[in-house]
Scaffold this active site. Structure first.
Site, PDB file in Angstrom:
ATOM      1  N   ARG A  37       1.245  -1.645  -0.217  1.00  0.00           N
ATOM      2  CA  ARG A  37       0.458  -0.084  -0.438  1.00  0.00           C
ATOM      3  C   ARG A  37       0.496   1.459  -0.083  1.00  0.00           C
ATOM      4  NH1 ARG A  37      -5.170  -2.333   3.524  1.00  0.00           N
ATOM      5  NH2 ARG A  37      -6.486  -2.787   1.982  1.00  0.00           N
ATOM      6  N   LYS A 197     -18.584 -18.455   0.784  1.00  0.00           N
ATOM      7  CA  LYS A 197     -18.997 -18.612   1.134  1.00  0.00           C
ATOM      8  C   LYS A 197     -20.578 -17.648  -0.416  1.00  0.00           C
ATOM      9  CE  LYS A 197     -19.434 -19.253   6.258  1.00  0.00           C
ATOM     10  NZ  LYS A 197     -19.563 -18.167   7.173  1.00  0.00           N
ATOM     11  N   GLY A 354      -9.253  -9.639  -0.675  1.00  0.00           N
ATOM     12  CA  GLY A 354      -7.954  -9.984  -0.063  1.00  0.00           C
ATOM     13  C   GLY A 354      -7.644 -11.333  -0.534  1.00  0.00           C
ATOM     14  N   GLY A 377     -13.171  -4.528   0.458  1.00  0.00           N
ATOM     15  CA  GLY A 377     -14.802  -4.428   0.505  1.00  0.00           C
ATOM     16  C   GLY A 377     -15.090  -2.921  -0.861  1.00  0.00           C
TER      17      GLY A 377
HETATM   18  P1  AMP Z   1     -13.571 -15.647   0.421  1.00  0.00           P
HETATM   19  O1  AMP Z   1     -12.890 -14.856   1.181  1.00  0.00           O
HETATM   20  O2  AMP Z   1     -14.947 -15.716   0.703  1.00  0.00           O
HETATM   21  O3  AMP Z   1     -12.991 -15.353  -0.903  1.00  0.00           O
HETATM   22  O4  AMP Z   1     -12.930 -16.940   0.794  1.00  0.00           O
HETATM   23  C1  AMP Z   1     -11.465 -17.421   0.644  1.00  0.00           C
HETATM   24  C2  AMP Z   1     -11.291 -18.906   0.967  1.00  0.00           C
HETATM   25  O5  AMP Z   1     -12.416 -20.264   0.876  1.00  0.00           O
HETATM   26  C3  AMP Z   1      -9.833 -19.810   1.431  1.00  0.00           C
HETATM   27  O6  AMP Z   1      -9.687 -19.598   2.251  1.00  0.00           O
HETATM   28  C4  AMP Z   1     -10.113 -20.796   0.677  1.00  0.00           C
HETATM   29  O7  AMP Z   1     -10.047 -21.395   1.711  1.00  0.00           O
HETATM   30  C5  AMP Z   1     -11.664 -21.188   1.179  1.00  0.00           C
HETATM   31  N1  AMP Z   1     -11.937 -21.628  -0.273  1.00  0.00           N
HETATM   32  C6  AMP Z   1     -12.767 -22.248  -1.157  1.00  0.00           C
HETATM   33  N2  AMP Z   1     -12.754 -22.913  -1.590  1.00  0.00           N
HETATM   34  C7  AMP Z   1     -12.901 -24.146  -0.729  1.00  0.00           C
HETATM   35  C8  AMP Z   1     -13.430 -25.147  -1.010  1.00  0.00           C
HETATM   36  N3  AMP Z   1     -13.528 -25.976  -1.564  1.00  0.00           N
HETATM   37  N4  AMP Z   1     -13.866 -25.848   0.417  1.00  0.00           N
HETATM   38  C9  AMP Z   1     -13.881 -24.873   1.632  1.00  0.00           C
HETATM   39  N5  AMP Z   1     -12.200 -23.750   2.127  1.00  0.00           N
HETATM   40  C10 AMP Z   1     -12.921 -22.883   0.539  1.00  0.00           C
END
Ligand code: AMP
Length: 396
Positions: A37, A197, A354, A377
């Site tokens: 940054r 998620k 992130g 964000g």
């Molecule tokens: P996000 O912050 O929503 O972008 O999620 C990122 C996280 O999702 C990372 O820490 C990944 O390890 C996790 N992730 C991605 N694919 C999977 C999966 N198939 N099962 C469990 N965790 C996952």
């Protein structure tokens, strides 16, 4: 571009220029552990200083409740000096007597960092009285902190309403990239959305299906979609209560002529652990006692084909649990493919959020994408189609 006032329109010589920057850098024991940054704001600081402006940096750090020296920017000032290659001054408040004295001591070309704006409650409430106190210190306002632009705070939005205001070079670059990515993209556009998620990305998915030609869904969130289509996903991470939401997104995509590309196979293991014994199964044959931790090689082939068909790629979120090998392979392969197409001049690739930056760094291709946003964000809110107060305030 550009619908925004930029430094090209600013006459900074001899002026006191309040520059909002993002210096919310990771620190350990008083040392900056990742200076990305800081590096990003240097061009704007240098340009204003070289043109004879007096640079007064405004930034927040952490989430202090009132004045809390644990979240002081003092150590960050030392790091900025080091990266800038010249000593910058520091004032232990961002308004009031000490700030005014430090500003008065500046000569043309000097740089000053003011203490954490969040030491004052008026920063986050965008209190007009606090905005006026800040505004007294400057003649012009430059915002170079896209990552804070989703907040209507005093230093990110309020100031732009009371002083002549301009986008800094990093902000300008970010806005250019985002315009190329989604607002006025070369078509076809493919989006890749992964991550853990669905629940955190519903608005984003709904906005994207209305705008892009194809949407690749990977990562943990793909499991929710696969489950919603009636297939078994074993012990995979999923939000089964969001099956209806997933179906609504699929319907909306269909109505908008957006192809949805879901995994056709998955790399499965019994446990979420680096090096766990694993095997790839077709998506209609996921064993009940295993979990999907990455997209399989056939899915990667489909994703690569979708990238080949696209002129523009927008990417947020990893395709699998990329932090634990070997479940990083799908993300790494897709990222390298996109990087290659970008290098060949066939693809405009914009990525952000992130974990996405970490995943692209892990794949060793962050520098080969057209643009990688370090904003979390703000980048997500832009993908959601929301207008960002700090950006709106800069419109010409
Ligand atoms: P996000 O912050 O929503 O972008 O999620 C990122 C996280 O999702 C990372 O820490 C990944 O390890 C996790 N992730 C991605 N694919 C999977 C999966 N198939 N099962 C469990 N965790 C996952």
């Amino acid at each position: 571009m550009t619908a925004f006032r930029t430094l090209d329109q600013a006459d900074v010589k001899g002026k006191r220029v309040l520059v909002r920057v993002d210096l919310n850098v990771p620190m350990e024991n008083g040392r900056v552990t990742d200076a990305t940054r800081i590096e990003r704001v240097l061009p704007t600081i240098r340009e204003i200083a070289e043109k004879g402006g007096r640079v007064i940096l405004l930034a927040h750090f952490g989430r202090p409740k009132g004045r809390d020296l644990k979240e002081s920017l003092k150590h960050v000032a030392e790091a900025v000096s080091k990266h800038l290659g010249k000593t910058i001054a520091f004032a232990d408040d961002c308004i009031g007597e000490s700030a005014a004295q430090a500003v008065n001591a500046l000569k043309d070309g000097d740089v000053l960092l003011l203490e954490n704006t969040r030491f004052h409650a008026g920063e986050e409430t965008n209190d007009p009285a606090f905005v006026q106190e800040l505004a007294k210190l400057g003649d012009l306002y430059v915002n170079d902190a896209f990552s804070a632009a989703h907040r209507a705070h005093a230093s990110t939005e309020g100031l732009a309403r009371v002083l002549p205001s301009y986008a800094g070079r990093t902000m300008q670059q970010e806005l250019d990239a985002l315009t190329k990515g989604l607002e006025a993209p070369k078509r076809p556009v493919v989006a890749i959305v992964g991550g853990a998620k669905v629940s955190t990305k519903i608005d984003l998915l709904e906005n994207l299906v209305a705008k892009v030609d194809a949407l690749v869904i990977g990562g943990g969130m793909a499991n929710t979609f696969v489950h919603a289509t009636g297939l078994g996903i074993g012990k995979s991470l999923a939000e089964k209560d969001l099956a209806a939401t997933a179906m609504r997104i699929i319907e909306k995509a269909r109505a908008s002529n957006c192809a949805i590309i879901l995994p056709v196979d998955g790399v499965c293991a019994y446990e979420f652990k680096a090096g766990a014994l694993n095997h790839t199964y077709g998506i209609d044959a996921i064993p009940e006692d295993q979990m999907i931790l990455d997209v399989g090689s056939q899915s990667v082939e489909r994703i690569a084909a979708a990238i080949n068909d696209a002129a523009t790629l927008v990417w947020n979120g990893p395709l699998g649990a990329f932090e634990i090998a070997p479940f990083d392979q799908g993300t790494v392969a897709a990222a390298r493919h996109a990087a290659q197409r970008t290098k060949e001049g066939k693809l405009v690739s914009v990525a952000g959020g992130g974990d996405t930056v970490a995943a692209l760094n892990h794949a060793g291709v962050a520098d080969d994408f057209t643009y990688v946003s370090t904003a979390g964000g703000a980048f997500l809110e832009w993908l959601e189609g929301k207008s960002l107060p700090g950006v709106e305030a800069l419109r010409a």
